[in-house]
Design a protein around this motif. Structure first.
Motif, mmCIF file in Angstrom:
data_model
loop_
_atom_site.group_PDB
_atom_site.id
_atom_site.type_symbol
_atom_site.label_atom_id
_atom_site.label_comp_id
_atom_site.label_asym_id
_atom_site.label_seq_id
_atom_site.Cartn_x
_atom_site.Cartn_y
_atom_site.Cartn_z
ATOM 1 N N ARG A 117 3.557 3.595 16.803
ATOM 2 C CA ARG A 117 4.799 4.387 16.806
ATOM 3 C C ARG A 117 5.000 5.170 18.097
ATOM 4 O O ARG A 117 6.136 5.382 18.526
ATOM 5 C CB ARG A 117 4.830 5.326 15.597
ATOM 6 N N VAL B 32 0.228 -1.300 5.036
ATOM 7 C CA VAL B 32 -0.170 0.104 5.260
ATOM 8 C C VAL B 32 -1.441 0.403 4.445
ATOM 9 O O VAL B 32 -1.526 1.395 3.724
ATOM 10 C CB VAL B 32 0.979 1.087 4.909
ATOM 11 N N LEU B 33 -2.399 -0.508 4.561
ATOM 12 C CA LEU B 33 -3.672 -0.414 3.832
ATOM 13 C C LEU B 33 -4.775 0.048 4.785
ATOM 14 O O LEU B 33 -4.590 0.011 6.005
ATOM 15 C CB LEU B 33 -4.043 -1.802 3.292
ATOM 16 N N PRO B 34 -5.954 0.417 4.256
ATOM 17 C CA PRO B 34 -7.082 0.703 5.157
ATOM 18 C C PRO B 34 -7.358 -0.506 6.074
ATOM 19 O O PRO B 34 -7.142 -1.658 5.675
ATOM 20 C CB PRO B 34 -8.249 0.942 4.182
ATOM 21 N N ASP C 259 -9.691 5.397 14.243
ATOM 22 C CA ASP C 259 -8.572 6.014 13.538
ATOM 23 C C ASP C 259 -7.640 6.795 14.464
ATOM 24 O O ASP C 259 -6.417 6.608 14.414
ATOM 25 C CB ASP C 259 -9.123 6.940 12.445
ATOM 26 N N TYR D 186 -5.403 6.437 19.799
ATOM 27 C CA TYR D 186 -4.200 6.984 20.460
ATOM 28 C C TYR D 186 -4.508 7.387 21.902
ATOM 29 O O TYR D 186 -3.669 7.235 22.788
ATOM 30 C CB TYR D 186 -3.655 8.199 19.695
ATOM 31 N N GLY E 45 0.850 -1.196 0.000
ATOM 32 C CA GLY E 45 0.000 0.000 0.000
ATOM 33 C C GLY E 45 0.880 1.239 0.000
ATOM 34 O O GLY E 45 1.573 1.517 0.985
ATOM 35 N N LEU E 46 0.876 1.956 -1.123
ATOM 36 C CA LEU E 46 1.749 3.125 -1.253
ATOM 37 C C LEU E 46 0.914 4.397 -1.176
ATOM 38 O O LEU E 46 0.908 5.221 -2.081
ATOM 39 C CB LEU E 46 2.531 3.051 -2.578
ATOM 40 N N LYS F 229 -0.698 7.719 1.426
ATOM 41 C CA LYS F 229 -0.140 8.942 2.009
ATOM 42 C C LYS F 229 0.831 8.653 3.161
ATOM 43 O O LYS F 229 1.951 9.151 3.182
ATOM 44 C CB LYS F 229 -1.303 9.808 2.513
ATOM 45 N N LYS G 291 -2.042 0.447 12.579
ATOM 46 C CA LYS G 291 -3.173 0.514 13.488
ATOM 47 C C LYS G 291 -4.357 1.109 12.743
ATOM 48 O O LYS G 291 -4.109 1.806 11.757
ATOM 49 C CB LYS G 291 -2.864 1.336 14.732
ATOM 50 N N LEU H 142 -14.590 -0.071 5.152
ATOM 51 C CA LEU H 142 -13.127 -0.007 5.000
ATOM 52 C C LEU H 142 -12.430 0.417 6.293
ATOM 53 O O LEU H 142 -11.357 -0.081 6.624
ATOM 54 C CB LEU H 142 -12.750 0.990 3.883
ATOM 55 N N ALA I 270 1.904 -1.390 14.471
ATOM 56 C CA ALA I 270 2.771 -0.206 14.345
ATOM 57 C C ALA I 270 2.341 0.944 15.261
ATOM 58 O O ALA I 270 1.938 2.008 14.788
ATOM 59 C CB ALA I 270 2.807 0.240 12.878
ATOM 60 N N ALA J 16 2.348 5.810 4.033
ATOM 61 C CA ALA J 16 3.505 5.016 3.603
ATOM 62 C C ALA J 16 4.520 5.905 2.880
ATOM 63 O O ALA J 16 5.716 5.880 3.195
ATOM 64 C CB ALA J 16 3.059 3.872 2.697
ATOM 65 N N LYS K 44 -7.529 12.666 -0.319
ATOM 66 C CA LYS K 44 -7.848 11.324 -0.804
ATOM 67 C C LYS K 44 -7.686 10.268 0.297
ATOM 68 O O LYS K 44 -8.445 9.298 0.357
ATOM 69 C CB LYS K 44 -6.929 11.003 -2.001
ATOM 70 N N ALA K 45 -6.709 10.492 1.175
ATOM 71 C CA ALA K 45 -6.458 9.526 2.256
ATOM 72 C C ALA K 45 -7.605 9.489 3.270
ATOM 73 O O ALA K 45 -7.683 8.573 4.082
ATOM 74 C CB ALA K 45 -5.147 9.851 2.969
HETATM 75 P P1 NAD Z 1 -4.215 6.146 2.111
HETATM 76 O O1 NAD Z 1 -5.592 6.096 1.560
HETATM 77 O O2 NAD Z 1 -3.350 7.283 1.690
HETATM 78 O O3 NAD Z 1 -3.440 4.798 1.812
HETATM 79 C C1 NAD Z 1 -4.094 3.560 1.640
HETATM 80 C C2 NAD Z 1 -3.486 2.823 0.486
HETATM 81 O O4 NAD Z 1 -4.204 1.603 0.322
HETATM 82 C C3 NAD Z 1 -3.589 3.587 -0.846
HETATM 83 O O5 NAD Z 1 -2.374 3.491 -1.529
HETATM 84 C C4 NAD Z 1 -4.697 2.833 -1.583
HETATM 85 O O6 NAD Z 1 -4.526 2.871 -2.983
HETATM 86 C C5 NAD Z 1 -4.487 1.415 -1.067
HETATM 87 N N1 NAD Z 1 -5.640 0.546 -1.247
HETATM 88 C C6 NAD Z 1 -5.587 -0.704 -1.708
HETATM 89 N N2 NAD Z 1 -6.796 -1.258 -1.804
HETATM 90 C C7 NAD Z 1 -7.667 -0.328 -1.380
HETATM 91 C C8 NAD Z 1 -9.085 -0.298 -1.257
HETATM 92 N N3 NAD Z 1 -9.845 -1.358 -1.556
HETATM 93 N N4 NAD Z 1 -9.647 0.835 -0.790
HETATM 94 C C9 NAD Z 1 -8.908 1.894 -0.440
HETATM 95 N N5 NAD Z 1 -7.549 1.934 -0.551
HETATM 96 C C10 NAD Z 1 -6.946 0.820 -1.016
HETATM 97 O O7 NAD Z 1 -4.392 6.125 3.713
HETATM 98 P P2 NAD Z 1 -3.266 6.324 4.819
HETATM 99 O O8 NAD Z 1 -3.606 7.536 5.597
HETATM 100 O O9 NAD Z 1 -1.931 6.230 4.223
HETATM 101 O O10 NAD Z 1 -3.556 5.077 5.794
HETATM 102 C C11 NAD Z 1 -3.082 3.776 5.519
HETATM 103 C C12 NAD Z 1 -2.941 2.998 6.832
HETATM 104 O O11 NAD Z 1 -2.002 3.650 7.664
HETATM 105 C C13 NAD Z 1 -4.209 2.889 7.662
HETATM 106 O O12 NAD Z 1 -4.230 1.664 8.332
HETATM 107 C C14 NAD Z 1 -4.061 4.012 8.676
HETATM 108 O O13 NAD Z 1 -4.785 3.803 9.863
HETATM 109 C C15 NAD Z 1 -2.575 3.981 8.914
HETATM 110 N N6 NAD Z 1 -2.035 5.271 9.357
HETATM 111 C C16 NAD Z 1 -1.258 5.280 10.455
HETATM 112 C C17 NAD Z 1 -0.731 6.466 10.900
HETATM 113 C C18 NAD Z 1 0.164 6.469 12.102
HETATM 114 O O14 NAD Z 1 0.531 7.555 12.546
HETATM 115 N N7 NAD Z 1 0.541 5.321 12.615
HETATM 116 C C19 NAD Z 1 -0.997 7.652 10.227
HETATM 117 C C20 NAD Z 1 -1.773 7.608 9.087
HETATM 118 C C21 NAD Z 1 -2.291 6.404 8.657
#
Ligand code: NAD
Length: 338
Positions: A128, A76-78, A185, A189, A9-10, A12, A100, A177, A126, A14, A167-168
């Motif tokens: 952090r 790093v997916l939803p 979300d 924390y 999952g690439l 925001k 998480k 999701l 994760a 990640a 988008k995220a």
């Molecule tokens: P994001 O939407 O930017 O990233 C999600 C990725 O999953 C995208 O690249 C998307 O294309 C992909 N994906 C694959 N299949 C999908 C589907 N069926 N539907 C939607 N997306 C799909 O979101 P994000 O903010 O990067 O969050 C990703 C993960 O990281 C979540 O689990 C979130 O809780 C976690 N996160 C953690 C922290 C932290 O501080 N630990 C901060 C932000 C996000």
């Protein structure tokens, strides 16, 4: 050699936070990418020195079992997709780090734990903040008794969720999701902090929810949840979570002799600790550490030594059980024993 990670999952988080942190880590290297977008994956592969043959799609992800360079799969997916990819990673014989919240249901969390156990691989969630120096310092000061006897904790986490401009945030307002709203979300924390600051596990939760269902963001997921956790020692934690306020990520621990504020507490970079009592306040200064790199290096060490991580699957499952109890309490309008 460095421990090889595959990023699944690439999005925001990640690309903007975690992948850059590999450059600061001591023991970790990105060696594979899993994405639905070949162009993005190719661009990032070039940037991070990942071989073209180590780019996978979600469909052919299972081929990763034949890639010996990959030691750890980082999901790093939803949240609703975590279980599937964690289980597939374990079946491919890899250690797993997952974001998480661990997964929306207890059954999925258990499936993730069981799959990793069966494969003889480590599973880490994760969290952090549990690798962040100010949070670790706050825990140490409380344990040493610097605040006197800990009596209660307050923790607040919130922000404006904005699916139309970010988008995220699109999946964050879709129940199937995200598994829930602000609590899953970011309220997590507040919950996790209440547990690591007290060092205890709650025995009862009570909660109330407030959501404006005419706001298009909240057709499916909740906005505000306020919850109280009762710990065995009698310590209480009062926590809030919201998706409709200006950003806040803070906590305060109240002891019999002093209080400790961390505000922001769980931000990416800025942290500010204040310790005070009736005589005045002291702002402690400390060097900011890279919590992302510290967390990655811990995962790498656990993979190399096949050692249980500090924040294993069981830690993620505990929060999910509590989150579900908080939702139940809010729905029933009465405390729930856990
Ligand atoms: P994001 O939407 O930017 O990233 C999600 C990725 O999953 C995208 O690249 C998307 O294309 C992909 N994906 C694959 N299949 C999908 C589907 N069926 N539907 C939607 N997306 C799909 O979101 P994000 O903010 O990067 O969050 C990703 C993960 O990281 C979540 O689990 C979130 O809780 C976690 N996160 C953690 C922290 C932290 O501080 N630990 C901060 C932000 C996000």
């Amino acid at each position: 050699r460095k421990v090889g990670f595959a990023i699944v999952g690439l999005g925001k988080y990640a690309t903007e936070q975690m992948m850059p942190a590999f450059k600061e880590s001591k023991h970790c290297k990105i060696v594979a990418l899993v994405s639905g977008s070949p162009d993005k994956a190719q661009r990032l592969a070039q940037e991070y020195g990942v071989e073209a043959k180590s780019i996978y799609s979600y469909q052919d992800f299972d081929r990763i079992k034949d890639n010996p360079a990959v030691d750890v799969v980082y999901v790093v997916l939803p949240p609703a997709l975590h279980a599937e990819y964690v289980v597939r990673a374990a079946q491919a014989g890899k250690h797993v780090l997952t974001e998480k919240p661990m997964a929306p249901s207890v059954a999925e969390c258990q499936r993730m734990i069981d799959a990793c156990r069966k494969a003889g691989k480590q599973l880490m969630v994760a969290y952090r903040a549990q690798f962040e120096p100010f949070n670790l310092d706050a825990i140490a000061r409380i344990r040493k008794g610097e605040l006197g006897k800990l009596r209660f904790v307050t923790a607040d986490h919130g922000r404006q969720v904005s699916p139309t401009t970010d988008k995220a945030d699109e999946w964050r307002v879709v129940q199937k999701l995200a598994g829930g709203g602000s609590l899953m979300d970011i309220g997590i924390y507040s919950l996790n902090a209440a547990r690591y600051l007290t060092g205890e596990e709650p025995v009862e939760v009570s909660a109330t929810e407030s959501t404006d269902r005419t706001d298009p963001r909240f057709k499916e997921v909740e906005d505000q949840v306020h919850f109280t956790l009762r710990f065995p020692s009698g310590v209480l934690a009062t926590c809030t979570s919201a998706y409709s306020i200006e950003g806040v990520k803070r906590f305060r621990a109240f002891g019999s002799k002093a209080y400790l504020d961390l505000d922001p507490a769980t931000d990416y970079y800025r942290h500010r600790m204040v310790i005070g009592n009736a005589d005045g306040e002291l702002t402690t200064s400390m060097k900011e550490g890279n919590q992302f790199a510290a967390m990655l290096d811990h995962m790498a060490e656990c993979a190399q030594q096949n050692k249980t991580p500090k924040t294993p699957g069981e830690e993620g499952l505990r929060d999910i059980k509590l989150i579900l109890a908080i939702y139940e309490s809010a729905k029933k309008g009465r405390p729930v024993k856990v």
